[in-house]
Scaffold this motif. Structure first.
Motif, mmCIF file in Angstrom:
data_model
loop_
_atom_site.group_PDB
_atom_site.id
_atom_site.type_symbol
_atom_site.label_atom_id
_atom_site.label_comp_id
_atom_site.label_asym_id
_atom_site.label_seq_id
_atom_site.Cartn_x
_atom_site.Cartn_y
_atom_site.Cartn_z
ATOM 1 N N GLU A 1 0.873 -1.169 0.000
ATOM 2 C CA GLU A 1 0.000 0.000 0.000
ATOM 3 C C GLU A 1 0.906 1.213 0.000
ATOM 4 N N SER A 2 0.930 1.893 -1.099
ATOM 5 C CA SER A 2 1.838 3.009 -1.388
ATOM 6 C C SER A 2 3.276 2.583 -1.089
ATOM 7 N N ARG A 3 3.940 3.184 -0.148
ATOM 8 C CA ARG A 3 5.336 2.812 0.101
ATOM 9 C C ARG A 3 5.497 1.795 1.228
ATOM 10 N N TYR A 4 4.388 1.286 1.761
ATOM 11 C CA TYR A 4 4.427 0.325 2.864
ATOM 12 C C TYR A 4 4.189 -1.087 2.355
ATOM 13 N N LYS A 5 4.792 -2.047 3.030
ATOM 14 C CA LYS A 5 4.632 -3.456 2.685
ATOM 15 C C LYS A 5 4.095 -4.174 3.922
ATOM 16 N N PHE A 6 2.995 -4.884 3.745
ATOM 17 C CA PHE A 6 2.348 -5.588 4.852
ATOM 18 C C PHE A 6 2.441 -7.088 4.637
ATOM 19 N N HIS A 7 2.614 -7.815 5.730
ATOM 20 C CA HIS A 7 2.699 -9.276 5.698
ATOM 21 C C HIS A 7 1.582 -9.830 6.576
ATOM 22 N N ASP A 8 0.720 -10.653 5.974
ATOM 23 C CA ASP A 8 -0.415 -11.242 6.688
ATOM 24 C C ASP A 8 -0.207 -12.747 6.819
ATOM 25 N N LEU A 9 -0.453 -13.262 8.004
ATOM 26 C CA LEU A 9 -0.316 -14.689 8.266
ATOM 27 C C LEU A 9 -1.411 -15.465 7.563
ATOM 28 N N THR A 10 -1.050 -16.560 6.911
ATOM 29 C CA THR A 10 -1.994 -17.467 6.271
ATOM 30 C C THR A 10 -2.054 -18.725 7.131
ATOM 31 N N THR A 11 -3.183 -18.987 7.755
ATOM 32 C CA THR A 11 -3.259 -20.093 8.714
ATOM 33 C C THR A 11 -3.654 -21.430 8.092
ATOM 34 N N GLU A 12 -4.153 -21.432 6.867
ATOM 35 C CA GLU A 12 -4.627 -22.682 6.263
ATOM 36 C C GLU A 12 -3.570 -23.791 6.228
ATOM 37 N N PRO A 13 -2.333 -23.531 5.769
ATOM 38 C CA PRO A 13 -1.332 -24.609 5.770
ATOM 39 C C PRO A 13 -1.043 -25.134 7.184
ATOM 40 N N LEU A 14 -1.042 -24.248 8.160
ATOM 41 C CA LEU A 14 -0.790 -24.673 9.544
ATOM 42 C C LEU A 14 -1.949 -25.502 10.084
ATOM 43 N N GLU A 15 -3.178 -25.133 9.710
ATOM 44 C CA GLU A 15 -4.346 -25.895 10.158
ATOM 45 C C GLU A 15 -4.307 -27.321 9.614
ATOM 46 N N ARG A 16 -3.872 -27.488 8.367
ATOM 47 C CA ARG A 16 -3.771 -28.837 7.792
ATOM 48 C C ARG A 16 -2.733 -29.674 8.532
ATOM 49 N N ILE A 17 -1.626 -29.062 8.923
ATOM 50 C CA ILE A 17 -0.587 -29.789 9.659
ATOM 51 C C ILE A 17 -1.108 -30.216 11.025
ATOM 52 N N VAL A 18 -1.775 -29.312 11.725
ATOM 53 C CA VAL A 18 -2.313 -29.635 13.050
ATOM 54 C C VAL A 18 -3.334 -30.755 12.946
ATOM 55 N N THR A 19 -4.188 -30.703 11.935
ATOM 56 C CA THR A 19 -5.189 -31.757 11.740
ATOM 57 C C THR A 19 -4.510 -33.102 11.519
ATOM 58 N N ARG A 20 -3.442 -33.106 10.736
ATOM 59 C CA ARG A 20 -2.701 -34.351 10.500
ATOM 60 C C ARG A 20 -2.108 -34.898 11.783
#
Length: 50
Positions: A20-39
């Motif tokens: 967003e303009s000159r800023y860079k944001f990083h958002d956590l994606t939980t789906e891959p982690l949820e699959r690991i926990v389920t396994r």
């Protein structure tokens, strides 16, 4: 140094990056982690082919 770690996490689909303009944001994606926990919690359930 932090940039390299963020790049690895983004490559592994654990974070999403957006600008967003000159800023860079990083958002956590939980789906891959949820699959690991389920396994781990239900090892006898077969994985879906994704």
């Amino acid at each position: 140094m932090i940039g390299r770690h963020l790049a690895v996490l983004e490559y592994a689909s654990l974070i999403r990056t957006r600008r967003e303009s000159r800023y860079k944001f990083h958002d956590l994606t939980t789906e891959p982690l949820e699959r690991i926990v389920t396994r781990w919690l239900k090892p006898d359930v077969p994985e879906t082919g994704e």
